[in-house]
Each structure stands twice: as C-alpha cells, then as structure tokens.
Design an enzyme around this catalytic site. Structure first.
Site, short mmCIF file in Angstrom:
data_model
loop_
_atom_site.label_atom_id
_atom_site.label_comp_id
_atom_site.label_asym_id
_atom_site.label_seq_id
_atom_site.Cartn_x
_atom_site.Cartn_y
_atom_site.Cartn_z
N CYS A 2 0.60 -1.26 -0.08
CA CYS A 2 -0.10 0.04 0.01
C CYS A 2 0.77 1.24 0.00
O CYS A 2 1.79 1.22 0.60
CB CYS A 2 -0.74 -0.07 1.19
SG CYS A 2 -1.80 -1.28 1.44
N ARG A 27 5.05 0.44 -6.24
CA ARG A 27 5.06 -0.45 -4.95
C ARG A 27 4.23 -1.65 -5.05
O ARG A 27 4.29 -2.68 -4.38
CB ARG A 27 4.64 0.46 -3.83
CG ARG A 27 5.53 1.52 -3.61
CD ARG A 27 4.97 2.43 -2.63
NE ARG A 27 4.67 2.05 -1.18
CZ ARG A 27 5.32 2.15 -0.30
NH1 ARG A 27 6.34 2.94 -0.14
NH2 ARG A 27 4.94 1.65 0.91
N TRP A 73 -3.02 -2.55 -1.40
CA TRP A 73 -2.56 -4.04 -1.93
C TRP A 73 -3.27 -4.73 -0.93
O TRP A 73 -3.02 -4.94 0.33
CB TRP A 73 -1.04 -3.97 -1.78
CG TRP A 73 -0.40 -5.16 -2.32
CD1 TRP A 73 0.16 -5.48 -3.52
CD2 TRP A 73 0.05 -6.25 -1.42
NE1 TRP A 73 0.68 -6.76 -3.67
CE2 TRP A 73 0.78 -7.13 -2.13
CE3 TRP A 73 -0.11 -6.73 -0.08
CZ2 TRP A 73 1.28 -8.57 -1.75
CZ3 TRP A 73 0.72 -7.88 0.53
CH2 TRP A 73 1.21 -8.72 -0.45
N ASN A 99 -1.56 1.97 5.91
CA ASN A 99 -0.86 1.03 5.13
C ASN A 99 -0.40 0.28 6.86
O ASN A 99 -0.54 0.74 7.94
CB ASN A 99 0.50 1.62 5.05
CG ASN A 99 0.61 2.35 3.61
OD1 ASN A 99 -0.65 2.16 3.03
ND2 ASN A 99 1.68 2.85 3.21
N GLY A 100 -0.30 -1.26 6.47
CA GLY A 100 -0.03 -1.95 7.57
C GLY A 100 -1.20 -3.07 7.99
O GLY A 100 -1.97 -3.07 7.14
N GLU A 485 19.66 -15.87 -7.64
CA GLU A 485 18.95 -14.46 -8.09
C GLU A 485 18.41 -14.43 -9.42
O GLU A 485 17.38 -13.83 -9.75
CB GLU A 485 20.00 -13.62 -7.74
CG GLU A 485 19.66 -11.96 -8.14
CD GLU A 485 18.63 -11.49 -7.62
OE1 GLU A 485 17.97 -11.91 -6.71
OE2 GLU A 485 18.15 -10.56 -7.87
N LYS A 489 14.94 -13.83 -10.55
CA LYS A 489 14.26 -12.65 -11.54
C LYS A 489 13.28 -12.94 -12.52
O LYS A 489 12.27 -12.73 -12.90
CB LYS A 489 15.57 -12.05 -12.27
CG LYS A 489 16.63 -11.30 -11.43
CD LYS A 489 15.81 -9.94 -10.89
CE LYS A 489 15.18 -9.85 -9.69
NZ LYS A 489 15.89 -9.71 -8.37
N GLU A 492 9.72 -14.16 -10.85
CA GLU A 492 9.05 -13.00 -10.22
C GLU A 492 8.28 -11.92 -11.60
O GLU A 492 7.20 -11.50 -11.48
CB GLU A 492 9.61 -12.34 -9.18
CG GLU A 492 10.66 -11.34 -9.75
CD GLU A 492 11.43 -10.73 -8.53
OE1 GLU A 492 10.88 -10.47 -7.48
OE2 GLU A 492 12.73 -10.53 -8.77
N HIS A 508 21.14 -34.96 -6.67
CA HIS A 508 20.26 -35.56 -5.49
C HIS A 508 18.77 -35.11 -5.49
O HIS A 508 18.38 -34.98 -4.58
CB HIS A 508 21.03 -34.78 -4.13
CG HIS A 508 22.51 -35.12 -3.85
ND1 HIS A 508 22.88 -36.37 -3.65
CD2 HIS A 508 23.39 -34.37 -4.37
CE1 HIS A 508 23.95 -36.42 -3.58
NE2 HIS A 508 24.38 -35.12 -4.02
N LYS A 607 6.93 -3.66 -3.79
CA LYS A 607 8.37 -3.41 -3.92
C LYS A 607 8.87 -3.26 -2.39
O LYS A 607 10.05 -3.55 -2.22
CB LYS A 607 8.35 -1.79 -4.32
CG LYS A 607 9.88 -1.25 -4.29
CD LYS A 607 10.66 -2.09 -5.48
CE LYS A 607 11.97 -1.71 -5.40
NZ LYS A 607 13.08 -2.78 -6.09
C1 F6R Z 1 13.07 -9.33 -5.55
C2 F6R Z 1 12.90 -8.39 -4.61
C3 F6R Z 1 12.63 -8.77 -3.39
C4 F6R Z 1 13.12 -7.84 -2.23
C5 F6R Z 1 12.87 -8.32 -0.68
C6 F6R Z 1 13.47 -7.50 0.30
O1 F6R Z 1 13.61 -8.60 -6.82
O2 F6R Z 1 13.04 -7.16 -5.07
O3 F6R Z 1 12.82 -10.01 -2.96
O4 F6R Z 1 14.90 -8.00 -2.24
O5 F6R Z 1 11.43 -7.88 -0.71
O6 F6R Z 1 13.16 -6.27 0.16
P1 F6R Z 1 14.25 -5.23 0.77
O7 F6R Z 1 15.76 -5.23 -0.02
O8 F6R Z 1 13.80 -3.67 0.58
O9 F6R Z 1 14.53 -5.39 2.22
#
Ligand code: F6R
Length: 612
Positions: A2, A27, A73, A99-100, A485, A489, A492, A508, A607
């Site tokens: 949010c 976000r 959200w 928010n929250g 990673e 990518k 997601e 395994h 985000k």
């Molecule tokens: C993936 C991504 C998330 C963040 C995670 C932690 O691309 O962006 O996995 O890395 O939510 O977020 P931060 O770094 O803001 O604590």
C-alpha cells in the site's frame, strides 16, 4: 504494498495527490482512492489503476486544500471498490487511509458492533476509522487528535495512517508504527507520503516520522507529538533526488533502465570509498564500529529475497577472505527461531528499502540480545538505517522496478568492499591482493557496459525460451547465489517456475526434471570450480536438457558444448558475481516482455514489504 499520500496547504490538494499516487504505483497495488476535505468529506475510490480513479474523478467536483489518498495492496478482503481506501467512519466524521495490518481488528470490530457500529467493508482499516469516531463521540473534551491517539493506543499491529476530520477541515493528522511516513516541508504547504518518491520536485526538506509520533498538519503549521502528547524531537533531512531518477526516460520499463544504470550506480557505490589511486577502501559509516567488527566472533547477515541473495555472496566473500565465520539467515526465520546471540556477534541487515518488516523486527531482536547491529540500505533515512548502530548506504538511487537489479549489485559491491577491507585489516590479505581486488572492482562498471552492449543477442536467446514452463539455474561457490538470483528474477517477472540450485546438488533430486523441454542455465565462468561445473553441464547434456551458460569471453569449449552462451569479460573471482548476474537480469527481462508480462509491477508483488 500500500501507498499513502496526503496534503495540507494553500493550493488545491488533488493534483499533488493524483500525481503522488502515480509515483507510488511501482510499489504494487490493486485499488486506489482519494478523500478531500471540501465543504464535506468527499471520497472517490475504485478497484484498478490510478488511471481508472482519474476517469472516475472527471465527473465529480474536486475541491479541498487538505486531502488523503491511497493505493491498496489487498490484505483483509479482496480487491474491490468497497475495500479500497480511504474509509469513511459510520457517521461521516473521519476519513482514513492506512498502510499495515491491525492484528487485533476482529476484537475491536466486535466491540464496535456491540456499540452500534456497522461496517461496509471487510477491512481492518474501517475498524480503525470507526474506533476513532467512537472515541470522538465520547464527549466534547475529546477532539480529533485525542480520539486518534486513544484509538491508536488500542491497536496491536503496524500502521502508517493519514486522517482528515469533517469538523476540522484545515487539519491533516498522520501517525505511524512500523510503517514509514515522510513529511515534506514546502512553503505554505506540507506533503506526506509513505516514501520520498511522490515528494521529488516539490521539496527537498523532509522529516521521517518516528514510530508512535503524531503529526498535526495545517497549511501554516506542523506540530509533532509523542504518543504521550509531549513535543516530539525530529530532524529535517535534505533529500536530493531528481525527477530524472523517477522517470523512465527513453527506456520501455524502469527495470530495463535500472539494469542499464548499473555501471553508474556501482561507481556511485564506490564514490568516496575507494581512493583515487585504488590503494585503499574507506567505509566512513563503519569507522566507529570497525574495531568491534574486527573482534567479532561471528557475523550474521539477514535479509529477504534478493537482499538475502546478496547476503549469501557476502558470506562467501567474508569467509573466504577475512576468515570470520558468517551465517546468513532469512530475516523471517531469524526473528522467530530464538537464535543464540551474544555481544561478540555482529548482525548486518541487508535491505534496499530499509523498511522490510521482517528484517527490521529481526534487527531489533538482535539489538535487544546485545549484538552490534549494522545496516546496508539503499533508502537514506529509512527505518533500518535509523535504527542501526552504523552502516553503509548503497547509493544506487531510487529503484522503481519491483524486481531488484541495481540495488542488488550495489549491495554486492558494498559487501565486497566490506569483506576486502576486513580481510586486509585482519592481516588475511597481502597488500598485492588487496590492491588487485580493489582494481578489479573499479573495472567492473566498464565490464558491465561490455555485457550491456550485447543486449540484442540476449534478447534473441530469450525469444527461444519464452515458452518455457520451468527452468533450472545452477552455480557453484560464489556463483551459487547468482543462480538463485537469476532464477528469482525469471520467476517473479515472467511467472515461469524457476529454481536455483547448487550445481553439486543437482544429482540429489533436480536431475529428475531434466528433459528436452527444460532450459538449464548454468553460471560457468573460468574459475576454480570450472572443471566441476563442466561435469554438471555434461550430465544435463546427456539428458538432452537445453543448456544456456554464462561463460568467460572466448570459452570455446563451453560454446561448443551448450545451446546458447552469455559471455562476460574475464575478471577476478571476487568480482565475478557482479558481472554474471547482468545477462541473467536481461534474460529474465526480455522473456517477461516477450510473454506480455507487466515487468515493472509483477502480479501479487510489492516493492517494499512492510507487513510480515
Ligand atoms: C526481488 C525483490 C525482493 C526484495 C525483498 C527484500 O526482486 O526485490 O525479493 O529483495 O522483498 O526487500 P528489501 O531489500 O527492501 O528489504
């Protein structure tokens, strides 16, 4: 997650609120709304995008110099018009955005129902706005501010809220606990938002509201109070961000822009930290705590998602070069598993946003148990940055694409600088090797430029695999986190199921998946694991998997062996993770675009994850 924007000033609130909502779109959200304190409280809200809300507004009168707005959200109740914020209290006195999560909302709601309240939505937010109104109605001596304070004292959970009241139209009241709010100071106007992005271009002077404080805002005054109704202390920070940073420019998506920004952002991470003659590393933010770090018996790196992957790279580097035991933990596990911590431990939180709820709470727990707590954050003034003993900013600039790219490479850069500095200070690294690795780090931006110049080739390869339903990513040593990673990518943003594995683990279990439909991406540059990973490639090839390998430029052997290659320039192994991830970011990006996915705002993702 949010987003909140709010305004109180001498201008019409609506233009800032709508533009602010657009700037918070990154976000992730599913509905949007706005409330203005005009001749009466006017609320407009709907499921969908901010542009849908705008369409809705044209037919309505929009007056008011005080207003609140929100992108939701969904947590409590599905995304629909009714559950969208702002929420109006039953008797129309208050409008609120939140928010929250209010954890004890069910009990509060039952109590309010017993007192004659009824509810339109399924949200915890409507419970809070009615609770405020309930206290407001208790007697003449309870004004809006007191009613909000009383209601918040009953709340268990996390919140950032902005409230307007029908009876005090010139006033906006905001408060937070666990969910960030920033107040921008203009001339004759104040701006509020859940992060600094909507404020860029309006003001550079910002106050990050502290937990449990309340701000009472009107066009000519800003009063900050503690939850005990005492004056609150605060600091005005100067936030120098430019409009260019929050616009896409010539790029189709923020994610692509941010991938291409990496040579520059990595240089920004170095700036002031690597001496001009490349002979020393200076981490000013750690100066005071460095002796404690050198004496540490153990370093624990915590984070979530991509930041956790950066932490894994940090683990390999610190253990390999500085010879200090390191543990890496998901913050969400660490906070609940009653870990053994002592004053000899250093806990470092890695977080782009500096607001991730699990990471923040885990860090507080580590502090209570006596550990030294440090932060590696991107967002200046964020909660983690403010609550740690010391830390290092990554200086990657605002990251808008939900999938982290430039913030990840900035985190890895900081962790590399940290590991190498620590190793040298502990006498574990010769001066020659220290200088060599610094020099190699300083060459990374130019090498990433070389990789980026081959983006068209990567796009062509992506086109071959865009129809995949699954993918396996393999790596060893320092490049195992790169495989994780790369897989994250892809999954997601393209919604292709992808798994990262330590290549040695393939036999395994995951090898059972390999057939002529499965793309297997192997991170296989020429390093000390090369022979081993070539054997893993042979095993996949024998089972007809479609092999794509990240290889060192000029590696003809692997070029012959696999279906497709992404070439990266030769480098010292300590900096290879920074290079190897770049083609994998581009590969995921192009596959997602070719599949028609919303690259910058993938479904269900946010985000900044400020709820656990
Ligand atoms: C993936 C991504 C998330 C963040 C995670 C932690 O691309 O962006 O996995 O890395 O939510 O977020 P931060 O770094 O803001 O604590």
């Amino acid at each position: 997650m949010c987003g909140i924007v709010a305004y109180a000033g001498e201008n019409s609130a609506c233009p800032f609120l709508i533009q602010g909502l657009k700037r918070l779109e990154y976000r992730g959200y599913d509905s949007a709304g706005i409330a203005l304190a005009g001749s009466r409280l006017q609320i407009h809200k709907c499921k969908g995008r901010v542009s849908d809300l705008e369409g809705h507004l044209i037919s309505n009168e929009l007056e008011g110099q005080v207003g609140i707005a929100h992108t939701r959200w969904a947590t409590h109740g599905e995304p629909n018009d009714v559950n969208a914020h702002p929420h109006l209290s039953m008797n129309g006195h208050f409008a609120l955005v939140h928010n929250g999560i209010i954890e004890n909302y069910a009990g509060l709601k039952a109590e309010l129902i017993r007192n004659g309240y009824s509810f339109q939505s399924e949200t915890d937010t409507e419970v809070l706005v009615n609770l405020i109104e309930f206290f407001y109605g208790k007697g003449l001596e309870i004004n809006a501010e007191m009613a909000i304070r009383l209601a918040l004292s009953k709340v268990v959970g996390a919140f950032g809220i902005a409230v307007i009241c029908n009876d005090v139209k010139e006033e906006l009241i905001v408060s937070r606990r666990g969910s960030p709010l920033v107040i921008g100071i203009g001339e004759g106007e104040y701006f509020v938002a859940s992060d600094a992005t909507p404020l860029v271009g309006y003001t550079k002077n910002m106050i990050y509201l502290s937990d449990n404080d309340l701000a009472i805002i009107s066009k000519n005054s800003l009063i900050l109070k503690t939850e005990e109704d005492k004056p609150a202390s605060f600091r005005i920070s100067r936030v120098d961000r430019t409009i260019g940073e929050i616009e896409k420019g010539d790029f189709d998506h923020f994610m692509l822009k941010e991938i291409f920004e990496q040579p520059g952002t990595i240089e920004d991470t170095f700036r002031g930290r690597v001496s001009a003659d490349r002979s020393a590393i200076v981490l000013g933010g750690l100066m005071d705590v460095f002796p404690a770090i050198l004496k540490a018996k153990r370093i624990i790196l915590i984070g979530c998602g991509t930041s956790w992957h950066a932490a894994l790279v940090g683990e390999y580097l610190i253990e390999t070069y500085a010879r200090i035991p390191v543990e890496v933990e998901y913050a969400s596990e660490f906070r609940y598993r009653n870990p053994i911590l002592t004053a000899d431990d250093v806990v470092i939180a890695i977080s782009q946003s500096g607001e991730t709820s699990d990471t923040l709470v885990a860090l507080r727990m580590a502090r209570e148990r006596g550990a030294t707590i440090l932060g590696v954050c991107n967002v200046v003034g964020s909660s983690i940055a403010r609550e740690t003993d010391a830390g290092v900013y990554t200086h990657a600039g605002i990251e808008i694409g939900v999938a982290s790219t430039k913030a990840y490479t900035a985190q890895v850069t900081v962790l590399t600088l940290f590991a190498i500095k620590l190793a040298f200070a502990k006498g574990e690294l010769t001066v020659e090797l220290y200088h060599e690795i610094i020099s190699e780090l300083a060459d990374v931006p130019a090498k990433i430029n070389t990789i980026l110049s081959g983006h068209n080739k990567i796009k062509e390869i992506a086109a071959k695999y865009k129809g995949a339903t699954n993918a396996l990513y393999l790596g060893r040593g320092l490049l195992f986190p790169v495989a994780l990673e790369g897989a994250l990518k892809l999954k997601e943003i393209s919604y292709i199921h992808a798994e990262g594995y330590a290549a040695g683990e393939m036999k395994h279990g995951p090898i059972a998946l390999v057939d002529d439909n499965l793309p297997v991406v192997v991170v296989a540059p020429k390093d000390h694991y090369y022979e081993k990973i070539v054997s893993n490639i042979q095993e996949v090839k024998a089972r007809k998997g479609n092999l794509i390998a990240v290889v060192t430029e000029g590696d003809l052997i692997l070029k012959e062996m696999v279906n497709d290659v992404f070439e990266i320039p030769e480098s010292h192994p300590a900096v290879t993770p920074l290079l190897a991830i770049v083609p994998l970011q581009l590969f995921a990006y192009y596959i997602a675009v070719l599949r028609g996915c919303n690259v910058d705002q993938p479904r269900n993702l946010a985000k900044s994850v400020t709820v656990e």
